[in-house]
Design an enzyme around this catalytic site. Sequence first.
Site, mmCIF file in Angstrom:
data_model
loop_
_atom_site.group_PDB
_atom_site.id
_atom_site.type_symbol
_atom_site.label_atom_id
_atom_site.label_comp_id
_atom_site.label_asym_id
_atom_site.label_seq_id
_atom_site.Cartn_x
_atom_site.Cartn_y
_atom_site.Cartn_z
ATOM 1 C CG HIS A 19 -10.027 9.665 1.132
ATOM 2 N ND1 HIS A 19 -11.151 8.899 0.982
ATOM 3 C CD2 HIS A 19 -9.085 8.848 1.654
ATOM 4 C CE1 HIS A 19 -10.900 7.670 1.402
ATOM 5 N NE2 HIS A 19 -9.666 7.616 1.832
ATOM 6 C CD GLN B 13 -4.955 10.790 2.590
ATOM 7 O OE1 GLN B 13 -5.753 9.906 2.891
ATOM 8 N NE2 GLN B 13 -3.666 10.698 2.836
ATOM 9 C CG PHE C 32 -2.350 0.168 0.921
ATOM 10 C CD1 PHE C 32 -3.086 -0.893 0.429
ATOM 11 C CD2 PHE C 32 -2.982 1.389 1.100
ATOM 12 C CE1 PHE C 32 -4.436 -0.744 0.131
ATOM 13 C CE2 PHE C 32 -4.327 1.546 0.800
ATOM 14 C CZ PHE C 32 -5.054 0.479 0.325
ATOM 15 C CG HIS D 240 -7.737 8.385 -2.275
ATOM 16 N ND1 HIS D 240 -7.514 7.856 -3.512
ATOM 17 C CD2 HIS D 240 -7.466 7.394 -1.393
ATOM 18 C CE1 HIS D 240 -7.118 6.589 -3.379
ATOM 19 N NE2 HIS D 240 -7.086 6.294 -2.097
ATOM 20 C CD GLU E 284 -2.740 4.306 -1.338
ATOM 21 O OE1 GLU E 284 -3.463 5.264 -1.031
ATOM 22 O OE2 GLU E 284 -1.746 3.969 -0.702
HETATM 23 C C1 LIG Z 1 -14.308 5.307 0.511
HETATM 24 C C2 LIG Z 1 -13.356 5.218 1.666
HETATM 25 C C3 LIG Z 1 -12.349 4.230 1.682
HETATM 26 C C4 LIG Z 1 -11.463 4.137 2.742
HETATM 27 N N1 LIG Z 1 -10.520 3.142 2.729
HETATM 28 C C5 LIG Z 1 -9.678 3.007 3.796
HETATM 29 C C6 LIG Z 1 -8.724 1.939 3.850
HETATM 30 O O1 LIG Z 1 -8.618 1.132 2.936
HETATM 31 N N2 LIG Z 1 -7.926 1.845 4.925
HETATM 32 C C7 LIG Z 1 -8.012 2.732 5.968
HETATM 33 O O2 LIG Z 1 -7.262 2.582 6.925
HETATM 34 N N3 LIG Z 1 -8.912 3.725 5.951
HETATM 35 C C8 LIG Z 1 -9.744 3.893 4.887
HETATM 36 N N4 LIG Z 1 -10.672 4.923 4.882
HETATM 37 C C9 LIG Z 1 -10.797 5.802 6.036
HETATM 38 C C10 LIG Z 1 -11.553 5.105 7.150
HETATM 39 O O3 LIG Z 1 -12.527 4.249 6.613
HETATM 40 C C11 LIG Z 1 -12.267 6.084 8.063
HETATM 41 O O4 LIG Z 1 -11.409 7.089 8.420
HETATM 42 C C12 LIG Z 1 -12.733 5.394 9.321
HETATM 43 O O5 LIG Z 1 -13.488 4.264 8.997
HETATM 44 C C13 LIG Z 1 -13.515 6.307 10.216
HETATM 45 O O6 LIG Z 1 -14.078 5.572 11.266
HETATM 46 P P1 LIG Z 1 -14.831 6.270 12.460
HETATM 47 O O7 LIG Z 1 -15.236 5.192 13.382
HETATM 48 O O8 LIG Z 1 -13.993 7.371 12.968
HETATM 49 O O9 LIG Z 1 -16.087 6.949 11.775
HETATM 50 P P2 LIG Z 1 -17.377 6.313 11.060
HETATM 51 O O10 LIG Z 1 -17.228 4.897 10.726
HETATM 52 O O11 LIG Z 1 -17.752 7.203 9.952
HETATM 53 O O12 LIG Z 1 -18.476 6.426 12.141
HETATM 54 C C14 LIG Z 1 -19.036 7.653 12.534
HETATM 55 C C15 LIG Z 1 -20.211 7.316 13.393
HETATM 56 O O13 LIG Z 1 -20.649 8.463 14.063
HETATM 57 C C16 LIG Z 1 -22.026 8.521 14.003
HETATM 58 N N5 LIG Z 1 -22.403 9.924 14.139
HETATM 59 C C17 LIG Z 1 -21.932 10.989 13.442
HETATM 60 N N6 LIG Z 1 -22.504 12.115 13.869
HETATM 61 C C18 LIG Z 1 -23.341 11.757 14.870
HETATM 62 C C19 LIG Z 1 -24.221 12.479 15.708
HETATM 63 N N7 LIG Z 1 -24.383 13.798 15.615
HETATM 64 N N8 LIG Z 1 -24.939 11.791 16.625
HETATM 65 C C20 LIG Z 1 -24.816 10.446 16.736
HETATM 66 N N9 LIG Z 1 -24.001 9.733 15.968
HETATM 67 C C21 LIG Z 1 -23.279 10.381 15.046
HETATM 68 C C22 LIG Z 1 -22.421 7.886 12.713
HETATM 69 O O14 LIG Z 1 -23.727 7.379 12.765
HETATM 70 C C23 LIG Z 1 -21.407 6.772 12.642
HETATM 71 O O15 LIG Z 1 -21.882 5.648 13.329
HETATM 72 C C24 LIG Z 1 -11.563 5.045 3.802
HETATM 73 C C25 LIG Z 1 -12.556 6.022 3.793
HETATM 74 C C26 LIG Z 1 -13.438 6.128 2.728
HETATM 75 C C27 LIG Z 1 -14.448 7.216 2.714
#
Ligand SMILES: Cc1cc2nc3c(=O)[nH]c(=O)nc-3n(C[C@H](O)[C@H](O)[C@H](O)COP(=O)(O)OP(=O)(O)OC[C@H]3O[C@@H](n4cnc5c(N)ncnc54)[C@H](O)[C@@H]3O)c2cc1C
Lengths: 597, 273
Positions: free
Chosen positions: A370, A237, A117, A239, A252
């Site tokens: 991204h 970032q 990666f 992407h 990627e």
């Molecule tokens: C298309 C894509 C591909 C990616 N690929 C990779 C990868 O291959 N490898 C890697 O390491 N990272 C990758 N990333 C980045 C990574 O997926 C994210 O940064 C990470 O999953 C974020 O996780 P999180 O738990 O912080 O947020 P999230 O999974 O987005 O969760 C946020 C949570 O907060 C809740 N929430 C938000 N606001 C409120 C509110 N006001 N009240 C109550 N609940 C709320 C939502 O309901 C949700 O449950 C990718 C991102 C994207 C968009």
Amino acid sequence: MAKVHQFDVVVVGGGGAGLMAGLYASRTAKTAVISKMYPTRSHTGAAQGGIAAALGNSEGDNPAWHMYDTVKGSDYLGDQDAIEFMTSEAPQAVIELENMGLPFDRTPEGRISQRPFGGHTNNETGKPVRRAAHAADRTGHMILQTLYQQCLKNKVNFFDEYQVLDFIMVNGKAAGVVAVELSTGELHTIHAKAVIFATGGHGRIFEVTSNAYAYTGDGAAILFRKGIPLEDMEFFQFHPTGIYKLGILITEGVRGEGGVLINGKGERFMPRYAPTIKDLASRDVVSRAIYTEIKEGRGVDGKNYVYLDIRPETVNKFAAEDGRTNPDGSKFNLTAEQVLKKLPDIIDFCRVYLGVDPVTQMMPIQPTAHYTMGGIPTNKFGEVVIDDKNTVMPGLYAAGECACVSVHGGNRLGCNSLLDIVVFGKHAGLRAAEYVKTAEFEKLPENAESAARSEFDALRNGSGKENVFDLSNEMKKVMFADVGIYRNEKDMQSALEKVRELKKRFKDVTVSDTGKIFNTELLNAWEFGNLLDIAEVVALSALNRKESRGGHSREDFPERDDKNWLKHTLVWNKNGKLEIDYKPVVITKHQPKARVY
Amino acid sequence: MTDTKPITFRIRRYDPDVDTIPHWEEHKLNVPDGMTVLEALHEIKAEQAPTLAWRSSCRMGVCGSCGMFINHLPMLACQTQVLHLGTDVVTVAPLPNYDNVKDLVPNLEPLIQKHAAIKPFIILSNSKEIDEPTGEFIQTPEQRDEYSQFTFCIKCGLCLAACPTVATDPLFLGPQALAQAYRYTVDNRDCGLQERLEAIDAFHGLYQCHMAGACSQACPKGVDPAFGIQLLKRTLVLDSIGFGKKKSSLARVMPLADVVKAIEEFAPPPRTV
Ligand SMILES: Cc1cc2nc3c(=O)[nH]c(=O)nc-3n(C[C@H](O)[C@H](O)[C@H](O)COP(=O)(O)OP(=O)(O)OC[C@H]3O[C@@H](n4cnc5c(N)ncnc54)[C@H](O)[C@@H]3O)c2cc1C
Ligand code: SF4
Ligand code: FES
């Protein structure tokens, strides 16, 4: 009157970070997870490529290399104590996920399979190393499902489809949150000793983005309005490979499997920008290379895109030129079947949204907004720190994309975010559970929900001269164009003024839906208010940082300037006025040096 | 300019606070090539029907939020291109077989509960193994492939909307949960079949399925839940006559030693180019 609930720990967000926090906190503390969507709808499920850990399952690797790559990838803005903590915890974290039942792809011997990666290297040879553990191109989906199912097993309390609107702070300590139940419109107060925010990023401030509609920066904006600072918000970032115009991400992993970038003249251009690791250079480097190709007239048909090519004949031709081999030393040879098996979702996206078949055709791509590197400042235990001396706010935690530990600094390496959410989600959960053992409940203020209620009232009672959709489009356009991949003083200044103007005009919107049930018009308007607050901080932080580093590239200050700018930005909201200050970067093992790929 | 085509959207509206029964509303839109039903709904909401409600988030077919009844078939709005439907009038209604919360929002609580009922997680006799793991389980690619496709499920609930058995017996576990029961049961790391039987082998369980196959046709992720149900039936039969696959509580666990050693051994790495 709002309904009142009481828990020791309340986690806001049901994505990877929130579920990890909920899982570990609930081992010893009475815990609730609140999410505005069903947890499995969270954006973690969109992550494709993999999760980074120096397991060394396919070839020699170790956490110290992973640490160095992450520091270098961050353009030396990452805090090295936190990075070392994360990369050392990584193998154990991945093994935990595997034990929970995560369906990783396997090596022929039955161990977790790993793929190369961007930015992950063998530190001795400088060549890409296989460090990304993956489950097809659906790694995030698998993590999210597996963690959710573990939460079911451990009977974690969920408040599904409750949107948190406000954070309750009493005597400088966390005391709970206020949320609206989407299916009834009722307000609820959740009284707690510890609150963990895990609400994800805010890519929706930009026009072209890989982020879901729900990525509106709620958590960061709520805390910001309460006077908690936001860190390094200028670092976002882009992407390199989003589907042209739509912004939907092409992982990627496509380049990890051998895919290459091709410009409008049919040339593979990355060797000119990153002679050693070429198409697998760090994301900021590749995004800028694409942008430069386009700007210099080498986009496809003079348009704003280039091609990503995973057709086996192209891949094998360049793999032979690069001298790439399989882990066992045999000749690298990609087949159409392997492409179909390893990248099923990517094939699907291209067929559905582009009418393109990647096995026989090239994919039109452009950089897409991204990932949020900046966010709510925390230390490596997930505790929120509220000033330049890293003073901890008791009972308040943050983890995942909404937080800034900072392990990603100026630029996040691929697969380090899934790692970040798992490691820091877990530790925030454990830490909060520890804290509530001795902490007391703070007394709730009377009418704890009144601030949230008046925010809603304001949205209902505006003059109606303005409309959220138009304002939102204006903001996204100006942020993408002027605070995007390349930035300069003049454009950012005008972007900042534009955002401030939009904030004023936002006071004149009115929500026509007076219903209670699933009032998405009201909630979308409220979320747009969050995006505006965040956009202002992003533009201001970017304008003030007079250097180029990681994802922050200034045309007027093209060099990194360690003498003046090796420091984290902090922005506070002091009664509506923004104040900016800085704090030092933690450097332990790796002194900054030029970043060459 | 790309060509556009005028399309009439017939959308079923319902707000239980004011309506006694649902009603239909029509909205006209010039639809360009490539526009999805979800994008069309956003445009209609922005310009014509601000109060219209539905769920959506990822807009790329991975979060499972946007299941709707589009031209009388359960589909994901974000993965359906309007012009591919080939009709001048496009009807959009909430998923059938669920209660209606508002407009295009179904109440998916039954889906969530049925899924939880079959214990969708690895069950080991010694659960400490999972809480404090000492290494990774060995699982060959072939063993992984046995359940792989069933892990693609995004809980969109389209299969339950399509299922004729759910339509007559709302308590039937349904294709989503049963496919997940199979996914875990056949995982070589799991020993939980007996614990799952209570739900699967019950009156509203596995044997209610008449193999109509509508679920597999509706599934947007290629899970093929009908196939999962078939395999689960076979597994249960083999198990009941004592021919089930024998599983020891643990496959093999690899020590983490080499990784731990690596941390101690390595000084900061040399410079890279
Ligand atoms: C298309 C894509 C591909 C990616 N690929 C990779 C990868 O291959 N490898 C890697 O390491 N990272 C990758 N990333 C980045 C990574 O997926 C994210 O940064 C990470 O999953 C974020 O996780 P999180 O738990 O912080 O947020 P999230 O999974 O987005 O969760 C946020 C949570 O907060 C809740 N929430 C938000 N606001 C409120 C509110 N006001 N009240 C109550 N609940 C709320 C939502 O309901 C949700 O449950 C990718 C991102 C994207 C968009
Ligand atoms: S099995 Fe398919 S249709 Fe059913 S919930 Fe899962 S993804 Fe949706
Ligand atoms: S919006 Fe996520 S599946 Fe359609």
